[in-house]
Design a protein around this motif. Structure first.
Motif, mmCIF file in Angstrom:
data_model
loop_
_atom_site.group_PDB
_atom_site.id
_atom_site.type_symbol
_atom_site.label_atom_id
_atom_site.label_comp_id
_atom_site.label_asym_id
_atom_site.label_seq_id
_atom_site.Cartn_x
_atom_site.Cartn_y
_atom_site.Cartn_z
ATOM 1 N N PRO A 112 27.968 146.183 170.864
ATOM 2 C CA PRO A 112 27.833 144.781 170.430
ATOM 3 C C PRO A 112 27.927 143.785 171.580
ATOM 4 N N ALA A 113 28.567 144.184 172.679
ATOM 5 C CA ALA A 113 28.707 143.281 173.828
ATOM 6 C C ALA A 113 27.477 143.301 174.723
ATOM 7 N N GLN A 114 26.579 144.268 174.502
ATOM 8 C CA GLN A 114 25.387 144.390 175.350
ATOM 9 C C GLN A 114 24.143 144.618 174.496
ATOM 10 N N VAL A 115 23.948 143.746 173.524
ATOM 11 C CA VAL A 115 22.778 143.863 172.651
ATOM 12 C C VAL A 115 21.525 143.463 173.422
ATOM 13 N N PRO A 116 20.500 144.314 173.484
ATOM 14 C CA PRO A 116 19.274 143.967 174.208
ATOM 15 C C PRO A 116 18.618 142.705 173.644
ATOM 16 N N GLU A 117 17.861 142.021 174.478
ATOM 17 C CA GLU A 117 17.226 140.763 174.086
ATOM 18 C C GLU A 117 16.315 140.941 172.875
ATOM 19 N N ALA A 118 15.617 142.063 172.811
ATOM 20 C CA ALA A 118 14.712 142.303 171.675
ATOM 21 C C ALA A 118 15.484 142.350 170.362
ATOM 22 N N GLU A 143 11.084 135.692 160.325
ATOM 23 C CA GLU A 143 9.926 134.959 160.825
ATOM 24 C C GLU A 143 9.012 135.843 161.668
ATOM 25 N N LEU A 144 9.619 136.728 162.466
ATOM 26 C CA LEU A 144 8.843 137.592 163.357
ATOM 27 C C LEU A 144 8.506 138.925 162.704
ATOM 28 N N ARG A 145 8.933 139.103 161.454
ATOM 29 C CA ARG A 145 8.676 140.325 160.688
ATOM 30 C C ARG A 145 9.266 141.550 161.387
ATOM 31 N N ALA A 146 10.581 141.511 161.498
ATOM 32 C CA ALA A 146 11.313 142.630 162.095
ATOM 33 C C ALA A 146 12.738 142.623 161.570
ATOM 34 N N GLY A 147 13.267 143.796 161.299
ATOM 35 C CA GLY A 147 14.649 143.931 160.846
ATOM 36 C C GLY A 147 15.235 145.208 161.406
ATOM 37 N N ALA A 148 16.553 145.288 161.432
ATOM 38 C CA ALA A 148 17.209 146.456 162.021
ATOM 39 C C ALA A 148 18.216 147.056 161.051
ATOM 40 N N LYS A 163 8.155 142.613 174.116
ATOM 41 C CA LYS A 163 6.843 142.029 174.425
ATOM 42 C C LYS A 163 6.092 141.671 173.143
ATOM 43 N N GLU A 164 6.168 142.550 172.146
ATOM 44 C CA GLU A 164 5.462 142.282 170.890
ATOM 45 C C GLU A 164 6.105 141.110 170.152
ATOM 46 N N LEU A 165 7.427 141.041 170.129
ATOM 47 C CA LEU A 165 8.103 139.932 169.454
ATOM 48 C C LEU A 165 7.824 138.603 170.162
ATOM 49 N N GLN A 166 7.781 138.632 171.491
ATOM 50 C CA GLN A 166 7.466 137.422 172.251
ATOM 51 C C GLN A 166 6.025 136.988 172.013
ATOM 52 N N ARG A 167 5.133 137.977 171.852
ATOM 53 C CA ARG A 167 3.733 137.656 171.530
ATOM 54 C C ARG A 167 3.650 136.969 170.175
ATOM 55 N N ARG A 168 4.405 137.467 169.207
ATOM 56 C CA ARG A 168 4.416 136.860 167.883
ATOM 57 C C ARG A 168 5.032 135.459 167.933
ATOM 58 N N GLU A 169 6.088 135.302 168.724
ATOM 59 C CA GLU A 169 6.708 133.990 168.894
ATOM 60 C C GLU A 169 5.699 132.981 169.415
ATOM 61 N N LEU A 170 4.930 133.388 170.411
ATOM 62 C CA LEU A 170 3.936 132.497 171.023
ATOM 63 C C LEU A 170 2.871 132.113 170.015
#
Length: 299
Positions: A174-180, A190-195, A142-149
Motif C-alpha cells: 500500500p505504501a508503493q502503489v504503482p501510478e497505473a 471514468e477510465l473503465r478500469a477496476g481492480a 500508457k493505455e490509461l493515460q491515452r484514455r485520459e487524453l
C-alpha cells in the motif's frame, strides 16, 4: 453498450429487506388476535438467500481480505462470474501476481480464459516476475493515460465503450502503489478500469478502495461486504466458495475457443434472418432439434 448489470459480480447470498413494508400492529392483551397476526407476519420481515452482488464500476475496486484459501476461493468466484457473463471484447483481465505469494487464486487455469489472452503479440496480461510486472504496469499506465487524453480533448461529454480492464492484484504494498493502479483507484469508472486486491490483512488494501470483502468470524463460509454507500453499507452473508480450481479450469477451457475482434468501419447488413445464420434459404428447411443434437456436448 453497457447494461444496468454490467460487472455486477455475485459473491453469495444474504438475508435482506423485502421490497414491501410490513406494518406491525400494537399488541393488545384484550385481543390475542393482534399478537397472532404479528407473529404470522414476522417471518416475512426479512428475505433469506437473496443474491449478493456488487457493482465493480460503482465501487471502483474491491479488496478481498483473509487467509490464502479463503481469498483465493472468493477471487475465483468473482473471476468465473465475470468470464461467464461478459465477452472478451467487453472485459479484459490483467493479473499482477506476487511471485513470492500464493498462486492459488491465479494458478494455471487463467491462461485459458480469452479475457486474459493478449489482444496483440506485444501485449502482456499476466505477470509474476518483477520484470514482467513492471512491463505490464507500464503498458496499463500508457493505455490509461491515452484514455485520459481522449477524455480531456473531447468536445462533448459522451460515454466511452473501451474494453473494461479488471486487474487482479496479489500482495501489493500500500505504501508503493504503482501510478497505473493509483489511476484505477481514483478514476477507474471514468477510465473503465477496476481492480481486485488480495491481501491477508485489511492494512494490505490500498487507500481509495471503496469496497472490502472479508471473512466473517461467525461462519466458515461467511463474508462481510463493506461498501462506501449510505444504504446498507455492510452486508453479511454466505459466500459461494464451491468454485474450486478444477471447475474454473473446465470453464476456462470451454471459453478458450472464443475470439474477440476490434474491427471497425464494417458495413452492417440491413437485415438478418435465423435461417441465413444456419445456412438455409428458408426457415422451413431448419431442423433445430437435429442441429441441437449434432452440436450438443454431453461429455
Amino acid at each position: 453498450t453497457d447494461t444496468n448489470d454490467f460487472l455486477h459480480l455475485r459473491i453469495g447470498t444474504y438475508t435482506g429487506r423485502p421490497t414491501y413494508t410490513i406494518k406491525f400492529i400494537e399488541s393488545d392483551q384484550r385481543d390475542p388476535r393482534k399478537k397472532r397476526a404479528n407473529d404470522a407476519a414476522r417471518p416475512f420481515a426479512a428475505v433469506n438467500a437473496l443474491p449478493c452482488t456488487f457493482s465493480l464500476p460503482e465501487a471502483g475496486s474491491i479488496g478481498i481480505v483473509g487467509g490464502p484459501e479463503y481469498r483465493s476461493a472468493l477471487a475465483r468466484t468473482l473471476i468465473c462470474n465475470l468470464a461467464a457473463h461478459h465477452s472478451p471484447s467487453e472485459v479484459r483481465l490483467l493479473v499482477v501476481q506476487d511471485a513470492a505469494g500464493s498462486k492459488t487464486a491465479t494458478g494455471t487455469w487463467l491462461k485459458w480464459l480469452p479475457h486474459a489472452r493478449p489482444a496483440a503479440p506485444d501485449e502482456l496480461q499476466m505477470a509474476s516476475t518483477p520484470q514482467a510486472v513492471t512491463r505490464l504496469i507500464d503498458q496499463l499506465l500508457k493505455e490509461l493515460q491515452r484514455r485520459e487524453l481522449l477524455l480531456r480533448n473531447r468536445e462533448k461529454p459522451a460515454e466511452e465503450y473501451w474494453p473494461y480492464f479488471v486487474i487482479l492484484v496479489e500482495n501489493v504494498d500500500p505504501a508503493q502503489v504503482p501510478e497505473a493502479l493509483k489511476l484505477v483507484l481514483s478514476r477507474g469508472k471514468e477510465l473503465r478500469a477496476g481492480a481486485i486486491f488480495l491481501a491477508r490483512e485489511a492494512q494490505g488494501i490500498p487507500e481509495g478502495c471503496r469496497a472490502q470483502l472479508q471473512a466473517d468470524s461467525r461462519s466458515s463460509e461467511g463474508f462481510v461486504l463493506t461498501l462506501d454507500r449510505p444504504e446498507e453499507p455492510v452486508l453479511r452473508g454466505t459466500a459461494e466458495l464451491t468454485t474450486d480450481a478444477q471447475i474454473c479450469e473446465t470453464l476456462a477451457r470451454a471459453l478458450a475457443p472464443l475470439e474477440f475482434t476490434t474491427e471497425t468501419g464494417a458495413k452492417l447488413p440491413s437485415s438478418l434472418s435465423i435461417s441465413a445464420l444456419f445456412g438455409q434459404d428458408t426457415v422451413r428447411n431448419l431442423d433445430l432439434g437435429k442441429i441441437w443434437a449434432e452440436r450438443a456436448d454431453y461429455t
